[in-house]
Structure formats: structure tokens, C-alpha cells
Write a protein that holds these residues in place. Structure first.
Motif, PDB file in Angstrom:
ATOM      1  N   GLU A  69      10.546  93.492 -38.400  1.00  0.00           N
ATOM      2  CA  GLU A  69      10.435  94.549 -37.396  1.00  0.00           C
ATOM      3  C   GLU A  69      10.704  95.919 -38.010  1.00  0.00           C
ATOM      4  O   GLU A  69      10.000  96.889 -37.726  1.00  0.00           O
ATOM      5  CB  GLU A  69      11.414  94.260 -36.252  1.00  0.00           C
ATOM      6  CG  GLU A  69      11.112  94.994 -34.960  1.00  0.00           C
ATOM      7  CD  GLU A  69      11.701  96.379 -34.917  1.00  0.00           C
ATOM      8  OE1 GLU A  69      11.129  97.231 -34.226  1.00  0.00           O
ATOM      9  OE2 GLU A  69      12.721  96.625 -35.573  1.00  0.00           O
ATOM     10  N   THR A  70      11.705  96.011 -38.876  1.00  0.00           N
ATOM     11  CA  THR A  70      12.001  97.305 -39.501  1.00  0.00           C
ATOM     12  C   THR A  70      10.902  97.694 -40.492  1.00  0.00           C
ATOM     13  O   THR A  70      10.626  98.884 -40.658  1.00  0.00           O
ATOM     14  CB  THR A  70      13.364  97.294 -40.216  1.00  0.00           C
ATOM     15  OG1 THR A  70      13.400  96.258 -41.185  1.00  0.00           O
ATOM     16  CG2 THR A  70      14.493  97.114 -39.225  1.00  0.00           C
ATOM     17  N   THR A  71      10.282  96.702 -41.115  1.00  0.00           N
ATOM     18  CA  THR A  71       9.150  96.985 -42.002  1.00  0.00           C
ATOM     19  C   THR A  71       7.997  97.579 -41.202  1.00  0.00           C
ATOM     20  O   THR A  71       7.382  98.570 -41.602  1.00  0.00           O
ATOM     21  CB  THR A  71       8.682  95.709 -42.722  1.00  0.00           C
ATOM     22  OG1 THR A  71       9.773  95.162 -43.439  1.00  0.00           O
ATOM     23  CG2 THR A  71       7.537  95.979 -43.666  1.00  0.00           C
ATOM     24  N   TRP A  72       7.721  96.962 -40.044  1.00  0.00           N
ATOM     25  CA  TRP A  72       6.656  97.461 -39.185  1.00  0.00           C
ATOM     26  C   TRP A  72       6.965  98.890 -38.736  1.00  0.00           C
ATOM     27  O   TRP A  72       6.092  99.764 -38.749  1.00  0.00           O
ATOM     28  CB  TRP A  72       6.499  96.536 -37.973  1.00  0.00           C
ATOM     29  CG  TRP A  72       5.478  97.024 -37.015  1.00  0.00           C
ATOM     30  CD1 TRP A  72       4.134  96.837 -37.087  1.00  0.00           C
ATOM     31  CD2 TRP A  72       5.723  97.812 -35.854  1.00  0.00           C
ATOM     32  NE1 TRP A  72       3.529  97.464 -36.036  1.00  0.00           N
ATOM     33  CE2 TRP A  72       4.481  98.070 -35.257  1.00  0.00           C
ATOM     34  CE3 TRP A  72       6.874  98.322 -35.261  1.00  0.00           C
ATOM     35  CZ2 TRP A  72       4.351  98.817 -34.108  1.00  0.00           C
ATOM     36  CZ3 TRP A  72       6.748  99.060 -34.107  1.00  0.00           C
ATOM     37  CH2 TRP A  72       5.492  99.302 -33.543  1.00  0.00           C
ATOM     38  N   GLU A  73       8.209  99.130 -38.334  1.00  0.00           N
ATOM     39  CA  GLU A  73       8.606 100.460 -37.866  1.00  0.00           C
ATOM     40  C   GLU A  73       8.491 101.496 -38.991  1.00  0.00           C
ATOM     41  O   GLU A  73       8.005 102.616 -38.780  1.00  0.00           O
ATOM     42  CB  GLU A  73      10.043 100.411 -37.341  1.00  0.00           C
ATOM     43  CG  GLU A  73      10.559 101.708 -36.816  1.00  0.00           C
ATOM     44  CD  GLU A  73       9.910 102.116 -35.518  1.00  0.00           C
ATOM     45  OE1 GLU A  73       9.985 103.311 -35.192  1.00  0.00           O
ATOM     46  OE2 GLU A  73       9.324 101.256 -34.835  1.00  0.00           O
ATOM     47  N   MET A  74       8.910 101.129 -40.177  1.00  0.00           N
ATOM     48  CA  MET A  74       8.840 102.051 -41.308  1.00  0.00           C
ATOM     49  C   MET A  74       7.381 102.369 -41.651  1.00  0.00           C
ATOM     50  O   MET A  74       7.035 103.527 -41.907  1.00  0.00           O
ATOM     51  CB  MET A  74       9.557 101.445 -42.517  1.00  0.00           C
ATOM     52  CG  MET A  74       9.782 102.411 -43.649  1.00  0.00           C
ATOM     53  SD  MET A  74      10.780 101.733 -44.965  1.00  0.00           S
ATOM     54  CE  MET A  74       9.810 100.345 -45.482  1.00  0.00           C
ATOM     55  N   ARG A  97      13.739 110.181 -38.043  1.00  0.00           N
ATOM     56  CA  ARG A  97      13.280 108.838 -37.634  1.00  0.00           C
ATOM     57  C   ARG A  97      12.849 108.022 -38.855  1.00  0.00           C
ATOM     58  O   ARG A  97      13.118 106.826 -38.935  1.00  0.00           O
ATOM     59  CB  ARG A  97      12.131 108.952 -36.650  1.00  0.00           C
ATOM     60  CG  ARG A  97      12.568 109.343 -35.284  1.00  0.00           C
ATOM     61  CD  ARG A  97      11.403 109.366 -34.327  1.00  0.00           C
ATOM     62  NE  ARG A  97      11.860 109.755 -33.011  1.00  0.00           N
ATOM     63  CZ  ARG A  97      11.067 110.136 -32.040  1.00  0.00           C
ATOM     64  NH1 ARG A  97       9.755 110.168 -32.235  1.00  0.00           N
ATOM     65  NH2 ARG A  97      11.559 110.477 -30.880  1.00  0.00           N
ATOM     66  N   ASN A  98      12.182 108.684 -39.767  1.00  0.00           N
ATOM     67  CA  ASN A  98      11.762 107.999 -40.987  1.00  0.00           C
ATOM     68  C   ASN A  98      12.972 107.553 -41.804  1.00  0.00           C
ATOM     69  O   ASN A  98      13.008 106.439 -42.333  1.00  0.00           O
ATOM     70  CB  ASN A  98      10.848 108.916 -41.805  1.00  0.00           C
ATOM     71  CG  ASN A  98       9.985 108.153 -42.771  1.00  0.00           C
ATOM     72  OD1 ASN A  98       9.889 106.936 -42.714  1.00  0.00           O
ATOM     73  ND2 ASN A  98       9.344 108.872 -43.674  1.00  0.00           N
ATOM     74  N   PHE A  99      13.973 108.421 -41.906  1.00  0.00           N
ATOM     75  CA  PHE A  99      15.199 108.069 -42.622  1.00  0.00           C
ATOM     76  C   PHE A  99      15.872 106.866 -41.979  1.00  0.00           C
ATOM     77  O   PHE A  99      16.292 105.924 -42.660  1.00  0.00           O
ATOM     78  CB  PHE A  99      16.165 109.258 -42.654  1.00  0.00           C
ATOM     79  CG  PHE A  99      17.539 108.886 -43.134  1.00  0.00           C
ATOM     80  CD1 PHE A  99      17.783 108.676 -44.481  1.00  0.00           C
ATOM     81  CD2 PHE A  99      18.579 108.701 -42.239  1.00  0.00           C
ATOM     82  CE1 PHE A  99      19.044 108.317 -44.930  1.00  0.00           C
ATOM     83  CE2 PHE A  99      19.840 108.344 -42.671  1.00  0.00           C
ATOM     84  CZ  PHE A  99      20.074 108.150 -44.018  1.00  0.00           C
ATOM     85  N   ARG A 100      16.009 106.866 -40.638  1.00  0.00           N
ATOM     86  CA  ARG A 100      16.648 105.746 -39.942  1.00  0.00           C
ATOM     87  C   ARG A 100      15.867 104.454 -40.130  1.00  0.00           C
ATOM     88  O   ARG A 100      16.450 103.395 -40.314  1.00  0.00           O
ATOM     89  CB  ARG A 100      16.791 106.064 -38.450  1.00  0.00           C
ATOM     90  CG  ARG A 100      18.039 106.835 -38.173  1.00  0.00           C
ATOM     91  CD  ARG A 100      18.288 106.952 -36.675  1.00  0.00           C
ATOM     92  NE  ARG A 100      18.283 108.375 -36.376  1.00  0.00           N
ATOM     93  CZ  ARG A 100      17.387 109.020 -35.651  1.00  0.00           C
ATOM     94  NH1 ARG A 100      16.401 108.380 -35.085  1.00  0.00           N
ATOM     95  NH2 ARG A 100      17.482 110.311 -35.477  1.00  0.00           N
ATOM     96  N   ALA A 101      14.549 104.542 -40.085  1.00  0.00           N
ATOM     97  CA  ALA A 101      13.728 103.341 -40.277  1.00  0.00           C
ATOM     98  C   ALA A 101      13.911 102.787 -41.689  1.00  0.00           C
ATOM     99  O   ALA A 101      14.030 101.571 -41.876  1.00  0.00           O
ATOM    100  CB  ALA A 101      12.260 103.665 -40.020  1.00  0.00           C
ATOM    101  N   GLN A 102      13.939 103.658 -42.675  1.00  0.00           N
ATOM    102  CA  GLN A 102      14.135 103.204 -44.052  1.00  0.00           C
ATOM    103  C   GLN A 102      15.531 102.627 -44.250  1.00  0.00           C
ATOM    104  O   GLN A 102      15.698 101.599 -44.891  1.00  0.00           O
ATOM    105  CB  GLN A 102      13.901 104.353 -45.025  1.00  0.00           C
ATOM    106  CG  GLN A 102      12.466 104.757 -45.139  1.00  0.00           C
ATOM    107  CD  GLN A 102      12.276 106.002 -45.975  1.00  0.00           C
ATOM    108  OE1 GLN A 102      13.233 106.631 -46.409  1.00  0.00           O
ATOM    109  NE2 GLN A 102      11.010 106.368 -46.200  1.00  0.00           N
ATOM    110  N   SER A 109      17.009  94.087 -45.254  1.00  0.00           N
ATOM    111  CA  SER A 109      16.490  93.371 -46.431  1.00  0.00           C
ATOM    112  C   SER A 109      17.621  92.906 -47.335  1.00  0.00           C
ATOM    113  O   SER A 109      17.611  91.768 -47.828  1.00  0.00           O
ATOM    114  CB  SER A 109      15.538  94.268 -47.219  1.00  0.00           C
ATOM    115  OG  SER A 109      14.443  94.618 -46.438  1.00  0.00           O
ATOM    116  N   PHE A 110      18.600  93.765 -47.555  1.00  0.00           N
ATOM    117  CA  PHE A 110      19.728  93.389 -48.403  1.00  0.00           C
ATOM    118  C   PHE A 110      20.531  92.269 -47.761  1.00  0.00           C
ATOM    119  O   PHE A 110      20.972  91.341 -48.443  1.00  0.00           O
ATOM    120  CB  PHE A 110      20.613  94.613 -48.667  1.00  0.00           C
ATOM    121  CG  PHE A 110      21.653  94.390 -49.724  1.00  0.00           C
ATOM    122  CD1 PHE A 110      21.280  94.107 -51.025  1.00  0.00           C
ATOM    123  CD2 PHE A 110      22.995  94.443 -49.425  1.00  0.00           C
ATOM    124  CE1 PHE A 110      22.234  93.882 -52.012  1.00  0.00           C
ATOM    125  CE2 PHE A 110      23.962  94.231 -50.389  1.00  0.00           C
ATOM    126  CZ  PHE A 110      23.573  93.947 -51.686  1.00  0.00           C
TER     127      PHE A 110
END
Length: 145
Positions: A69-74, A97-102, A109-110
Motif C-alpha cells: 500500500e505504501t509503495t502504491w501511495e509513493m 506528502r511525498n516525504f511521508r509516503a517515502q 519495508s524495513f
């Protein structure tokens, strides 16, 4: 399609705190597992992780979905073009928003990778404890002969 966590900041924060708590727990377990502990204590830790094994599998699946989901958002935010004539507030909002998604992507992922590593290392340490027990049995049998 809209992301669930994008439009519900409370749920996004709860997801983030939950993932961070799981990450901290996994790192603590991994650190304890990798310490050179006495055999009895190591056996206790391995037994605890063995009991938590199915929960860890569930965590791997849940964090895997959150990572997707975070990959899709990013990717969605990365594809969004900002007009060169946009005001500073729009540019700043997009960057935050881009920073928060990353950040969410890297955290999830970690956590996913550490969970997989924890499962594998615990299996290796469990096998090591079993082999040490067998070695002690063999040494005991040799001393009796």
C-alpha cells in the motif's frame, strides 16, 4: 482508487505507530537472539520465538500488505506533476506528502525484512541449540564407555 491511509490521518498514524512498535519489538528480539547467551537462556529465547512463530508469520503478511500500500501511495505521488507556476503552499504540501509516503514505505519495508530475517535466524539458532544438545548426548555416551 484512493488509498485508505491517505484520507484518514488517524488510521495512517495508527498504522505507522503499529509498524514502528513491531519494528522495535523485532529488533529487540533479534538483538537478544544474536547475543552470545548461555545455552539454557538461549534455549528459552528460542522457545519463546518458536511460540510466537505464527504471530510473526501474520506480521510478515500484514506488513507485506502495508508495504504494498505504501509503495502504491509513493508511486501515485511520484507520478503527480506540479505546475511550475504553482504557489509555494501547493509545492510544500506535495513535498511533505511525498516525504511521508517515502518514510512510511521505508519503515514498512524495513519491518518486513527484519521479520523475515528474524524468522530465519531463529530457525538457525534453534537448529544450533538442537545440535549442541545432541553433541552433549554423544559426549555423555562416550564418557560412559
Amino acid at each position: 482508487r484512493r488509498s485508505f491511509t491517505t484520507h484518514n490521518p488517524i488510521m495512517s498514524t495508527l498504522h505507522l505507530y503499529a509498524v514502528f512498535a513491531v519494528l522495535a519489538f523485532e529488533i529487540a528480539l533479534l538483538a537478544i537472539l544474536l547475543l552470545p547467551l548461555p545455552a539454557a537462556l538461549q534455549k528459552l529465547v528460542v522457545g519463546l520465538i518458536y511460540q510466537l512463530r505464527y504471530g510473526l508469520y501474520l506480521v510478515v503478511v500484514a506488513v507485506g500488505f502495508y508495504t504494498a500500500e505504501t509503495t502504491w501511495e509513493m508511486n501515485r505521488l511520484g507520478e503527480k506533476e506540479i505546475s511550475p507556476h504553482a504557489d509555494m503552499a501547493t509545492v510544500s504540501t506535495h513535498h511533505s506528502r511525498n516525504f511521508r509516503a517515502q518514510r512510511n514505505f521505508y519503515l514498512a519495508s524495513f519491518t518486513f525484512v527484519i521479520a523475515v530475517v528474524l524468522l530465519r535466524v531463529s530457525a538457525i539458532v534453534q537448529r544450533n541449540v538442537e545440535l549442541k544438545g545432541q553433541l552433549e548426548l554423544v559426549k555423555g555416551v562416550r564418557k560412559e564407555q
